[in-house]
Design an enzyme around this catalytic site. Structure first.
Site, PDB file in Angstrom:
ATOM      1  N   SER A  81       0.792  -1.232  -0.136  1.00  0.00           N
ATOM      2  CA  SER A  81      -0.020   0.127   0.138  1.00  0.00           C
ATOM      3  C   SER A  81       0.929   1.264  -0.010  1.00  0.00           C
ATOM      4  O   SER A  81       2.076   1.123  -0.045  1.00  0.00           O
ATOM      5  CB  SER A  81      -0.979   0.073   1.268  1.00  0.00           C
ATOM      6  OG  SER A  81      -0.318   0.129   2.198  1.00  0.00           O
ATOM      7  N   LEU A  82       0.311   2.368   0.261  1.00  0.00           N
ATOM      8  CA  LEU A  82       1.179   3.857   0.286  1.00  0.00           C
ATOM      9  C   LEU A  82       1.034   4.383   1.643  1.00  0.00           C
ATOM     10  O   LEU A  82      -0.029   4.310   2.217  1.00  0.00           O
ATOM     11  CB  LEU A  82       0.503   4.806  -0.804  1.00  0.00           C
ATOM     12  CG  LEU A  82       0.756   4.089  -2.338  1.00  0.00           C
ATOM     13  CD1 LEU A  82      -0.052   5.352  -3.150  1.00  0.00           C
ATOM     14  CD2 LEU A  82       2.084   4.501  -2.703  1.00  0.00           C
ATOM     15  N   GLU A 116       0.467  12.490  -9.460  1.00  0.00           N
ATOM     16  CA  GLU A 116      -0.468  11.908 -10.196  1.00  0.00           C
ATOM     17  C   GLU A 116      -2.023  11.770  -9.178  1.00  0.00           C
ATOM     18  O   GLU A 116      -1.790  12.043  -7.954  1.00  0.00           O
ATOM     19  CB  GLU A 116      -0.092  10.459 -10.835  1.00  0.00           C
ATOM     20  CG  GLU A 116       0.589   9.599  -9.766  1.00  0.00           C
ATOM     21  CD  GLU A 116       1.106   8.429 -10.537  1.00  0.00           C
ATOM     22  OE1 GLU A 116       0.669   7.136 -10.378  1.00  0.00           O
ATOM     23  OE2 GLU A 116       2.358   8.686 -11.152  1.00  0.00           O
ATOM     24  N   ASP A 120      -9.840   6.556  -6.891  1.00  0.00           N
ATOM     25  CA  ASP A 120     -10.655   5.799  -5.783  1.00  0.00           C
ATOM     26  C   ASP A 120     -11.394   4.611  -6.554  1.00  0.00           C
ATOM     27  O   ASP A 120     -12.528   4.747  -6.595  1.00  0.00           O
ATOM     28  CB  ASP A 120     -11.477   6.871  -5.142  1.00  0.00           C
ATOM     29  CG  ASP A 120     -11.768   6.297  -3.522  1.00  0.00           C
ATOM     30  OD1 ASP A 120     -11.250   5.427  -3.025  1.00  0.00           O
ATOM     31  OD2 ASP A 120     -12.797   6.960  -3.004  1.00  0.00           O
ATOM     32  N   GLU A 176      -5.710   1.016 -11.201  1.00  0.00           N
ATOM     33  CA  GLU A 176      -7.170   0.977 -10.383  1.00  0.00           C
ATOM     34  C   GLU A 176      -8.312   0.900 -11.293  1.00  0.00           C
ATOM     35  O   GLU A 176      -8.454   1.393 -12.172  1.00  0.00           O
ATOM     36  CB  GLU A 176      -7.258   2.347  -9.747  1.00  0.00           C
ATOM     37  CG  GLU A 176      -8.123   2.575  -8.428  1.00  0.00           C
ATOM     38  CD  GLU A 176      -7.287   1.920  -7.309  1.00  0.00           C
ATOM     39  OE1 GLU A 176      -6.062   1.452  -7.377  1.00  0.00           O
ATOM     40  OE2 GLU A 176      -7.831   1.926  -6.104  1.00  0.00           O
ATOM     41  N   LYS A 315      -3.788  12.751   0.838  1.00  0.00           N
ATOM     42  CA  LYS A 315      -5.201  12.416   0.862  1.00  0.00           C
ATOM     43  C   LYS A 315      -6.027  13.960   0.973  1.00  0.00           C
ATOM     44  O   LYS A 315      -5.624  14.777   1.891  1.00  0.00           O
ATOM     45  CB  LYS A 315      -5.526  11.599   1.888  1.00  0.00           C
ATOM     46  CG  LYS A 315      -5.210  10.340   1.814  1.00  0.00           C
ATOM     47  CD  LYS A 315      -6.034   9.335   1.074  1.00  0.00           C
ATOM     48  CE  LYS A 315      -6.234   8.175   1.860  1.00  0.00           C
ATOM     49  NZ  LYS A 315      -7.144   7.411   2.139  1.00  0.00           N
ATOM     50  N   CYS A 409     -46.633   2.097  11.232  1.00  0.00           N
ATOM     51  CA  CYS A 409     -46.438   2.932   9.754  1.00  0.00           C
ATOM     52  C   CYS A 409     -46.697   4.235   9.827  1.00  0.00           C
ATOM     53  O   CYS A 409     -47.828   4.499  10.259  1.00  0.00           O
ATOM     54  CB  CYS A 409     -47.023   2.150   8.876  1.00  0.00           C
ATOM     55  SG  CYS A 409     -47.125   2.858   7.125  1.00  0.00           S
ATOM     56  N   CYS A 412     -49.804   5.002   7.256  1.00  0.00           N
ATOM     57  CA  CYS A 412     -51.329   3.940   7.512  1.00  0.00           C
ATOM     58  C   CYS A 412     -51.333   3.641   8.793  1.00  0.00           C
ATOM     59  O   CYS A 412     -52.668   3.026   9.207  1.00  0.00           O
ATOM     60  CB  CYS A 412     -51.339   2.846   6.647  1.00  0.00           C
ATOM     61  SG  CYS A 412     -50.229   1.543   7.012  1.00  0.00           S
ATOM     62  N   CYS A 433     -51.697   0.667   2.082  1.00  0.00           N
ATOM     63  CA  CYS A 433     -50.779   1.728   2.729  1.00  0.00           C
ATOM     64  C   CYS A 433     -50.521   2.426   1.468  1.00  0.00           C
ATOM     65  O   CYS A 433     -49.767   2.280   0.360  1.00  0.00           O
ATOM     66  CB  CYS A 433     -49.636   1.059   3.231  1.00  0.00           C
ATOM     67  SG  CYS A 433     -48.310   2.092   3.727  1.00  0.00           S
TER      68      CYS A 433
HETATM   69  S1  IVH Z   1       1.058   3.400  -6.683  1.00  0.00           S
HETATM   70  C1  IVH Z   1       3.555   0.222  -4.530  1.00  0.00           C
HETATM   71  N1  IVH Z   1      -0.479   5.219  -7.676  1.00  0.00           N
HETATM   72  O1  IVH Z   1      -4.053   3.445  -3.583  1.00  0.00           O
HETATM   73  C2  IVH Z   1       2.668   1.384  -4.392  1.00  0.00           C
HETATM   74  N2  IVH Z   1      -1.462   3.583  -6.141  1.00  0.00           N
HETATM   75  O2  IVH Z   1      -3.339   3.499  -0.942  1.00  0.00           O
HETATM   76  C3  IVH Z   1       1.846   1.156  -5.813  1.00  0.00           C
HETATM   77  N3  IVH Z   1      -3.991   3.976  -5.985  1.00  0.00           N
HETATM   78  O3  IVH Z   1      -3.169  -0.002  -3.271  1.00  0.00           O
HETATM   79  C4  IVH Z   1       0.562   2.050  -5.830  1.00  0.00           C
HETATM   80  N4  IVH Z   1      -4.145   5.442  -7.383  1.00  0.00           N
HETATM   81  O4  IVH Z   1      -4.886   0.744  -5.291  1.00  0.00           O
HETATM   82  C5  IVH Z   1      -0.379   4.032  -6.815  1.00  0.00           C
HETATM   83  N5  IVH Z   1      -1.783   6.657  -8.929  1.00  0.00           N
HETATM   84  C6  IVH Z   1      -1.610   5.992  -7.833  1.00  0.00           C
HETATM   85  C7  IVH Z   1      -2.759   5.454  -7.204  1.00  0.00           C
HETATM   86  C8  IVH Z   1      -2.731   4.220  -6.344  1.00  0.00           C
HETATM   87  C9  IVH Z   1      -4.808   4.832  -6.479  1.00  0.00           C
HETATM   88  C10 IVH Z   1      -4.560   3.092  -4.955  1.00  0.00           C
HETATM   89  C11 IVH Z   1      -3.777   1.742  -5.072  1.00  0.00           C
HETATM   90  C12 IVH Z   1      -3.106   1.208  -3.725  1.00  0.00           C
HETATM   91  C13 IVH Z   1      -3.669   2.282  -2.873  1.00  0.00           C
HETATM   92  C14 IVH Z   1      -2.803   2.479  -1.656  1.00  0.00           C
END
Ligand code: IVH
Length: 671
Positions: A81-82, A116, A120, A176, A315, A409, A412, A433
Site C-alpha cells: 500500500s502507500l 498523479e 478511488d 485501479e 489525501k 407505519c 397507515c 398503505c
Molecule cells: S502506486 C507500491 N499510484 O492506492 C505502490 N497507487 O493506498 C503502488 N492507488 O493499493 C501503488 N491511485 O490501489 C499508486 N496513482 C496511483 C494510485 C494508487 C490509486 C491505490 C492503489 C493502492 C492504494 C494505496
C-alpha cells in the site's frame, strides 16, 4: 479477396484499434453503427472457423460464462500500500527524507517527482505475455489475490492484445479499476428504483462489481481502468514518467493529469489545482500520489514492509459540515420498508446544498445515538450520498430525547414488523398503505416495465389521490375526459397518457411479470420466469417445488411468487389486465422451439460451437425445459461439447460416466 482467416485477423486488429480510440483516447475513429457491423462480421466469421477461437478476440468482451468462484493466485511481487498524509508539510518532510537517504543536499532538483491522481477504486494487477493479457488479479491481502481475468476482459478500456511497440516480453502493470460517476449514478438510480441497497460510493461499487460471479453483469456496469505502475525485469525507460507514457502508447489508459514536478512550488501548485479541479474528472479520486521519478533512486530508497519509501499519498480532507437536525422522517417504500431520513438545516457541502441524509435503518440511528435537535456531522468524502458520521454531543440541548424508531407505519398506522435477519422494519399493510400502492403504480409505468408514456411519479400520485387509479388495472379504464382537468393535466398530456396506456398492451410478457411488483422478482428473474413458464396461468399455478426447479429461482423467490398469487386481489389484478388486453404469454416467435424435451435434464455447455453461439444453446436448453449448469457433477445429464473442451472437464465427465454429445447430436435431439 482476403481469406476468411486473414479477414478475422484484420478485423480483430481493426476492432482493437477502434476500442482503444473510443475507450482509452476518448477519440472515436468510427461510428458506433460501423463498429457494430465490423463486430458482427467478425462474430459470423469466427462461428464459421472455430479453429480460430481466441479468448482475447474483441468478440469475447461480453462475458457470457458464469464463474463458479475465483481462484487465488500468489502475486509474483507483493502488492503493497502507500504511506499517506493529509498535510502538505508532511509531503515536504517526505521529500527531505528521500534526499537524506539518497545523500543529496536537499530540494527537489535532486529528486524530481511525478504527481498523479489517487484513483478511488479497486486495485488490479495485469500480466501480459507477448503482448497478450494472460491474467488479472485483485490485490487481495497483498500477497495473494483473486484471479478475476474473466471479469476484467469485459472492461473495454483494458487492452486484451497490445498495440505494436517495445513492450517487454513479460510484464505486470498495476492500476485501479473504477466506476465513473456517470455509471455509478445510473447504477444507483436503477437500484433505488428496485429498492435494492445503494452503493455508498464508486469504490464499493467497482469492488463489488469486479467480484460478481456473472461476467455479463460486469460487462453491463461500465467499469473503466487507469494504470500507474509498470513492473518487469527490464523496463523500456529508466524513469516512471516515461514508462507510463510508453504504457499509454501500447494501449493502456494512463491519466493525462500525471505531471513531472521539479520544485516545492510546483508540488504546492499541483495540490492546490487538483484539490478543486478533481471534481471535474469523470471518476472519483481521494487524493494525489507523489512518486520519485528515477527508477535508480526508487531502487535505492526501497520499501518498508508495508509500502514503498519512494512514494507517498496526499489525501484530500473529506468535506464535512456541522448542521442541526430539524427532524427525522420515516419514509415507506414500494415494498413497505421504512427508512429513517435526517432532515437538516440546509448546509453547503462540496458545492451542493444538503437538506436530507438517509439514516438507513434502526441500527444506524441507535449507534449514532441521535437526539432531537442534535448538531450532526455530515460528510461527503468519496461518498456521493451525504452521510451522517457523528453527533456533536457538546451542543446537545439539555433534556433532548433520543430519536426512537417508529413502531407503526407513519402513513397507515399499521404495526411494523422486523424483516427476519435484517435491520429493516416493514409495514405489512401491502395493499392498503398509500406509499406502497403508489410505489407499485410508479413501478408499473416505469421505463423497464410497461413504459407508459406520460405517467411519471407525480401523475401516479395525482391519479391515485383523485380516486381514478388504485391498481395498475385501473390505468386501462382511464378516459381522456376523466383525467383532463386534474392539476396540471391538459388535453395534450391526457392524450399522451391514453396513448401510452394503449401502447403498453404490446409490452412483452417478461416485462409484464416484472411490472407486477412481486417481491424479489426483478428484471432478470422475470425474464427467466417468463421464458420457463410461457404464460401467466402456468406462473400462477406452479408450486414452490416446481418454481425452485427453474434455473436461478431459489426458495425465497419461489415463496414470494406463491404468496403473491395466493392473494385473491392479485389474481383479480391479473384477470383485469388480461381482459384489458395486456400480454399474458410469450409471443409466437418467443414460443417457437419451446418444448419439454429436456425437462428434468441438467446440462453443462463447454467449448466453442460452429452452428450457434453458447448463449443460443443456453437459451435452447431453457426453452426446452432443461437446466443449465456451470460444472459437471453426478447430477449432470450430459455435456454439450464444442471444440476445445477443456481436457480436465472431459476427464471429469468420463470418470463420472456423464455422456458427452456434440452440437449436431444435440440439435437432432431437439428435432
Ligand atoms: S502506486 C507500491 N499510484 O492506492 C505502490 N497507487 O493506498 C503502488 N492507488 O493499493 C501503488 N491511485 O490501489 C499508486 N496513482 C496511483 C494510485 C494508487 C490509486 C491505490 C492503489 C493502492 C492504494 C494505496
Amino acid at each position: 479477396m482476403p481469406t476468411d482467416i486473414q479477414r478475422i485477423l484484420d478485423l480483430r486488429e481493426e476492432l482493437n484499434r477502434h476500442n482503444k480510440a473510443y475507450y482509452v483516447d476518448n477519440a472515436p475513429t468510427i461510428s458506433d453503427k460501423d463498429f457494430d457491423m465490423l463486430l458482427k462480421e467478425l462474430e459470423r466469421l469466427e462461428a464459421l472457423h472455430p479453429e480460430m477461437d481466441d479468448p482475447l478476440s474483441p468478440t469475447r468482451r461480453v462475458g457470457s460464462d458464469l464463474t463458479k468462484g475465483f481462484e487465488q493466485v500468489t502475486h509474483v511481487r507483493p502488492m503493497l500500500s502507500l504511506g499517506n498524509t493529509y498535510s502538505i508539510a508532511e509531503v515536504d518532510e517526505w521529500v527531505e527524507r528521500c534526499n537524506e537517504s539518497l545523500g543529496n543536499s536537499g530540494g527537489l532538483d535532486s529528486v524530481p517527482l511525478v504527481g498523479e491522481m489517487k484513483f478511488d477504486g479497486t486495485s488490479i494487477s495485469l500480466t501480459y505475455e507477448n503482448g497478450r493479457l494472460v491474467r488479472a488479479v485483485t490485490r487481495g491481502d497483498g500477497d495473494k489475490g483473486d484471479d478475476v481475468t474473466v471479469n476484467v476482459k469485459t472492461i473495454r478500456s483494458i487492452p486484451l492484445v497490445l498495440a505494436p511497440g517495445d513492450w517487454p516480453e513479460q510484464f505486470e502493470i498495476r492500476g485501479e479499476i473504477v466506476l465513473p460517476w456517470k455509471e455509478f449514478d445510473r447504477l444507483n438510480e436503477q437500484r433505488a428504483f428496485n429498492e435494492e441497497p445503494l452503493f455508498a460510493n464508486p469504490r464499493n461499487a467497482a469492488a463489488g462489481t469486479l467480484k460478481t460471479l456473472n461476467p455479463a453483469i460486469v460487462a453491463s456496469r461500465g467499469l473503466d481502468a487507469y494504470f500507474y505502475y509498470l513492473l518487469a525485469d527490464e523496463l523500456p525507460a529508466d524513469n516512471h514518467f516515461d514508462n507510463m507514457q510508453k504504457a499509454r502508447s501500447w494501449g493502456f489508459k494512463v491519466s493525462t493529469s500525471m505531471a513531472l514536478l521539479h520544485t516545492g512550488a510546483e508540488v504546492d501548485a499541483f495540490i492546490n489545482y487538483w484539490d478543486k479541479e478533481r471534481r471535474t474528472l469523470p471518476v472519483a479520486t481521494d487524493g494525489l500520489v507523489f512518486k520519485v521519478n528515477s527508477l535508480r533512486q526508487q531502487l535505492n530508497l526501497g520499501f518498508t514492509s508495508k509500502s514503498p519509501r519512494w512514494a507517498i499519498a496526499y489525501k484530500f480532507p473529506a468535506e464535512r459540515a456541522l448542521t442541526r437536525l430539524r427532524f427525522v422522517s420515516f419514509e415507506v417504500g414500494r415494498m413497505g420498508v421504512v427508512t429513517p431520513v435526517a432532515n437538516l438545516e440546509p448546509v453547503l457541502l462540496s458545492g451542493t446544498m444538503v437538506k436530507r441524509a438517509s439514516l438507513h435503518n434502526e441500527d444506524i440511528v441507535r449507534n449514532l445515538d441521535i437526539h432531537d435537535g442534535d448538531m450532526l456531522y455530515v460528510e461527503k468524502g468519496g461518498e456521493i450520498i451525504p452521510k451522517i458520521t457523528g453527533v456533536d454531543t457538546s451542543a446537545r440541548e439539555p433534556g433532548a430525547e433520543p430519536i426512537r424508531f417508529v413502531t407503526t407505519c407513519p402513513d397507515c398506522g399499521t404495526a411494523l414488523i422486523r424483516i427476519p435477519g435484517e435491520a429493516a422494519w416493514q409495514c405489512p399493510n401491502k395493499y392498503g398503505c398509500r406509499p406502497q400502492i403508489i410505489g407499485r403504480l410508479e413501478h408499473y409505468v416505469g421505463r423497464h416495465m410497461m413504459d407508459i408514456d406520460g405517467v411519471g411519479d407525480e401523475n401516479c400520485s395525482l391519479l391515485y389521490d383523485a380516486g381514478l387509479v388504485h391498481t395498475p388495472a385501473d390505468f386501462y379504464t382511464l378516459t381522456a375526459d376523466r383525467i383532463e382537468g386534474l392539476d396540471r393535466v391538459g388535453p395534450r398530456t391526457a392524450q399522451r397518457i391514453i396513448e401510452g396506456v394503449e401502447a403498453s398492451k404490446l409490452v412483452p410478457f417478461d416485462r409484464v411479470v416484472y411490472a407486477l411488483s412481486i417481491p424479489f422478482v426483478g428484471e432478470t428473474v422475470s425474464k427467466k420466469l417468463a421464458r420457463s413458464v410461457g404464460d401467466i396461468d402456468a406462473l400462477m399455478s406452479l408450486s414452490r417445488e416446481q418454481l425452485v426447479a427453474i434455473d436461478d429461482i431459489g426458495p425465497k423467490i419461489a415463496d414470494a411468487i406463491v404468496d403473491f398469487f395466493a392473494y385473491t386481489p392479485n389474481r383479480e389484478l391479473v384477470e383485469r389486465l388480461r381482459a384489458a388486453g395486456v400480454t399474458m404469454a410469450l409471443s409466437e416467435e418467443e414460443t417457437t422451439m419451446r418444448s419439454d424435451r429436456l425437462a428434468g435434464k441438467t446440462i453443462v455447455i463447454s467449448g466453442v460451437f460452429a452452428r450457434h453461439s453458447r448463449e443460443e444453446y443456453k437459451d435452447m436448453i431453457e426453452k426446452n425445459g432443461g437446466k443449465n449448469s456451470g460444472s459437471i457433477s453426478k447430477k449432470t445429464s450430459f455435456v454439450l461439447a464444442g471444440d476445445n473442451m477443456g481436457p480436465s472437464k472431459l476427464e471429469k465427465a468420463r470418470n463420472l460416466g456423464v455422456p458427452v454429445i456434440n452440437e449436431d447430436e444435440f440439435l437432432d435431439m431437439l428435432g
